[in-house]
Design an enzyme around this catalytic site. Structure first.
Site, PDB file in Angstrom:
ATOM      1  N   ASP A  10     102.664  63.466  -7.352  1.00  0.00           N
ATOM      2  CA  ASP A  10     103.571  64.482  -7.693  1.00  0.00           C
ATOM      3  C   ASP A  10     103.421  65.180  -8.953  1.00  0.00           C
ATOM      4  O   ASP A  10     103.031  64.566  -9.972  1.00  0.00           O
ATOM      5  CB  ASP A  10     104.934  63.652  -8.051  1.00  0.00           C
ATOM      6  CG  ASP A  10     106.068  64.429  -8.241  1.00  0.00           C
ATOM      7  OD1 ASP A  10     107.252  63.971  -8.282  1.00  0.00           O
ATOM      8  OD2 ASP A  10     105.908  65.634  -8.719  1.00  0.00           O
ATOM      9  N   ASP A  34     108.282  73.933  -5.797  1.00  0.00           N
ATOM     10  CA  ASP A  34     109.112  74.680  -6.829  1.00  0.00           C
ATOM     11  C   ASP A  34     110.210  74.179  -7.128  1.00  0.00           C
ATOM     12  O   ASP A  34     110.616  74.159  -8.375  1.00  0.00           O
ATOM     13  CB  ASP A  34     109.134  75.908  -6.027  1.00  0.00           C
ATOM     14  CG  ASP A  34     109.638  77.277  -6.879  1.00  0.00           C
ATOM     15  OD1 ASP A  34     110.042  78.371  -6.413  1.00  0.00           O
ATOM     16  OD2 ASP A  34     109.841  76.975  -8.041  1.00  0.00           O
ATOM     17  N   TYR A 121     104.880  78.254   3.532  1.00  0.00           N
ATOM     18  CA  TYR A 121     104.320  79.566   3.722  1.00  0.00           C
ATOM     19  C   TYR A 121     103.471  79.427   4.722  1.00  0.00           C
ATOM     20  O   TYR A 121     102.504  80.421   5.146  1.00  0.00           O
ATOM     21  CB  TYR A 121     103.615  80.076   2.478  1.00  0.00           C
ATOM     22  CG  TYR A 121     104.724  80.796   1.391  1.00  0.00           C
ATOM     23  CD1 TYR A 121     106.232  80.732   1.912  1.00  0.00           C
ATOM     24  CD2 TYR A 121     104.362  81.281   0.126  1.00  0.00           C
ATOM     25  CE1 TYR A 121     106.963  81.529   1.015  1.00  0.00           C
ATOM     26  CE2 TYR A 121     105.131  81.900  -0.444  1.00  0.00           C
ATOM     27  CZ  TYR A 121     106.342  82.136  -0.065  1.00  0.00           C
ATOM     28  OH  TYR A 121     107.589  82.810  -1.007  1.00  0.00           O
TER      29      TYR A 121
HETATM   30  N1  APR Z   1     103.913  67.883  -6.350  1.00  0.00           N
HETATM   31  C1  APR Z   1     102.771  68.095  -5.813  1.00  0.00           C
HETATM   32  N2  APR Z   1     102.808  68.936  -4.475  1.00  0.00           N
HETATM   33  C2  APR Z   1     103.826  69.155  -3.912  1.00  0.00           C
HETATM   34  C3  APR Z   1     105.150  68.718  -4.344  1.00  0.00           C
HETATM   35  C4  APR Z   1     105.191  67.634  -5.812  1.00  0.00           C
HETATM   36  N3  APR Z   1     106.029  67.375  -6.103  1.00  0.00           N
HETATM   37  N4  APR Z   1     106.088  68.762  -3.503  1.00  0.00           N
HETATM   38  C5  APR Z   1     105.763  69.526  -2.495  1.00  0.00           C
HETATM   39  N5  APR Z   1     104.249  69.722  -2.618  1.00  0.00           N
HETATM   40  C6  APR Z   1     103.115  70.187  -1.801  1.00  0.00           C
HETATM   41  C7  APR Z   1     103.464  70.438  -0.472  1.00  0.00           C
HETATM   42  O1  APR Z   1     103.454  69.372   0.397  1.00  0.00           O
HETATM   43  C8  APR Z   1     102.393  71.312  -0.097  1.00  0.00           C
HETATM   44  O2  APR Z   1     101.462  70.453   0.147  1.00  0.00           O
HETATM   45  O3  APR Z   1     103.184  71.429  -2.196  1.00  0.00           O
HETATM   46  C9  APR Z   1     102.268  72.058  -1.373  1.00  0.00           C
HETATM   47  C10 APR Z   1     102.892  73.699  -1.218  1.00  0.00           C
HETATM   48  O4  APR Z   1     104.028  73.415  -0.335  1.00  0.00           O
HETATM   49  P1  APR Z   1     105.543  74.136  -0.932  1.00  0.00           P
HETATM   50  O5  APR Z   1     105.913  73.642  -1.995  1.00  0.00           O
HETATM   51  O6  APR Z   1     106.223  74.560   0.345  1.00  0.00           O
HETATM   52  O7  APR Z   1     104.770  75.690  -1.339  1.00  0.00           O
HETATM   53  P2  APR Z   1     104.229  77.144  -0.421  1.00  0.00           P
HETATM   54  O8  APR Z   1     103.767  76.678   0.897  1.00  0.00           O
HETATM   55  O9  APR Z   1     103.379  77.838  -1.251  1.00  0.00           O
HETATM   56  O10 APR Z   1     105.771  77.989  -0.164  1.00  0.00           O
HETATM   57  C11 APR Z   1     106.341  78.513  -1.225  1.00  0.00           C
HETATM   58  O11 APR Z   1     108.379  77.373  -0.731  1.00  0.00           O
HETATM   59  O12 APR Z   1     109.662  76.125  -2.156  1.00  0.00           O
HETATM   60  C12 APR Z   1     109.330  77.444  -1.701  1.00  0.00           C
HETATM   61  O13 APR Z   1     110.103  78.800  -3.410  1.00  0.00           O
HETATM   62  C13 APR Z   1     109.085  78.492  -2.878  1.00  0.00           C
HETATM   63  O14 APR Z   1     109.500  80.292  -1.426  1.00  0.00           O
HETATM   64  C14 APR Z   1     108.442  79.587  -2.016  1.00  0.00           C
HETATM   65  C15 APR Z   1     107.594  78.769  -1.021  1.00  0.00           C
END
Ligand code: APR
Length: 171
Positions: A10, A34, A121
């Site tokens: 995490d 995020d 995304y």
């Molecule tokens: N630590 C590390 N990685 C994480 C965590 C965490 N605590 N939580 C989620 N992830 C991973 C997800 O499993 C995925 O592999 O981060 C990666 C990116 O996924 P998302 O968080 O959904 O980001 P993204 O695909 O870039 O989409 C961005 O999602 O949360 C919203 O505000 C954000 O609108 C934006 C969009």
């Protein structure tokens, strides 16, 4: 000796000099990593982000980490996958490159990254991982301050995709 490590974890628990946030263009928080980063950093992070006036896809902006163990948070909106013909690969490269460049400009030594764009995304993981691995290795060849980059994978499937991309890069 500069290192690139792929770990399961995490990102909000990583005491790196900077952690990168897979944000959206408003920079006002969201779900996924995020949401986790904003929850862990506390309300001051959102207050700081409000002053940044958003961020274009592929660009990066920096704030302090507040209640996070990391000193800085580097926010970058990755591309939303639209089938692959809307410059998604170039924009993903830019997100990694601009985030790492910003960390270098703040003399960070250790930077932790999430798998940008491969969650909400929907950027295909098997296409995103090789892009990230290539950019990270070429950045580390010339970085002066950044000595270690961590790809922090939230699940096993993601970790395996990056390990596969790393093996392919080295072969
Ligand atoms: N630590 C590390 N990685 C994480 C965590 C965490 N605590 N939580 C989620 N992830 C991973 C997800 O499993 C995925 O592999 O981060 C990666 C990116 O996924 P998302 O968080 O959904 O980001 P993204 O695909 O870039 O989409 C961005 O999602 O949360 C919203 O505000 C954000 O609108 C934006 C969009």
């Amino acid at each position: 000796m500069k290192t690139f490590k792929i770990i399961l974890g995490d990102i909000t628990t990583i005491a790196a000099d900077a952690i990168v946030n897979a944000a959206n263009t408003t920079l006002l928080g969201g779900g996924g990593v995020d949401g986790a980063i904003h929850r862990a950093a506390g309300p001051e992070l959102l207050e700081a982000c409000r002053t940044l006036n958003g961020c274009a896809t592929g660009e990066a902006k920096i704030t302090l980490g507040y209640r996070l163990p990391a000193k800085y948070v580097i926010h970058t909106p990755g591309p939303i996958w639209q089938g692959g013909n809307h410059h998604e690969a170039r924009l993903l490269q830019n997100s990694y490159l601009n985030s790492l460049a910003l960390a270098e400009s703040r003399a960070c030594r250790v930077v932790a990254l999430p798998s940008i764009s491969t969650g909400v995304y929907h950027f295909p993981l098997d296409q995103a991982a090789p892009i990230a691995v290539r950019i990270i290795h070429s950045f580390l060849e010339t970085s002066e301050h950044v000595q270690e980059v961590l790809m922090v994978c939230f699940d096993e499937k993601t970790k395996q995709a990056y390990e596969k991309a790393e093996l392919a890069f080295r072969s």
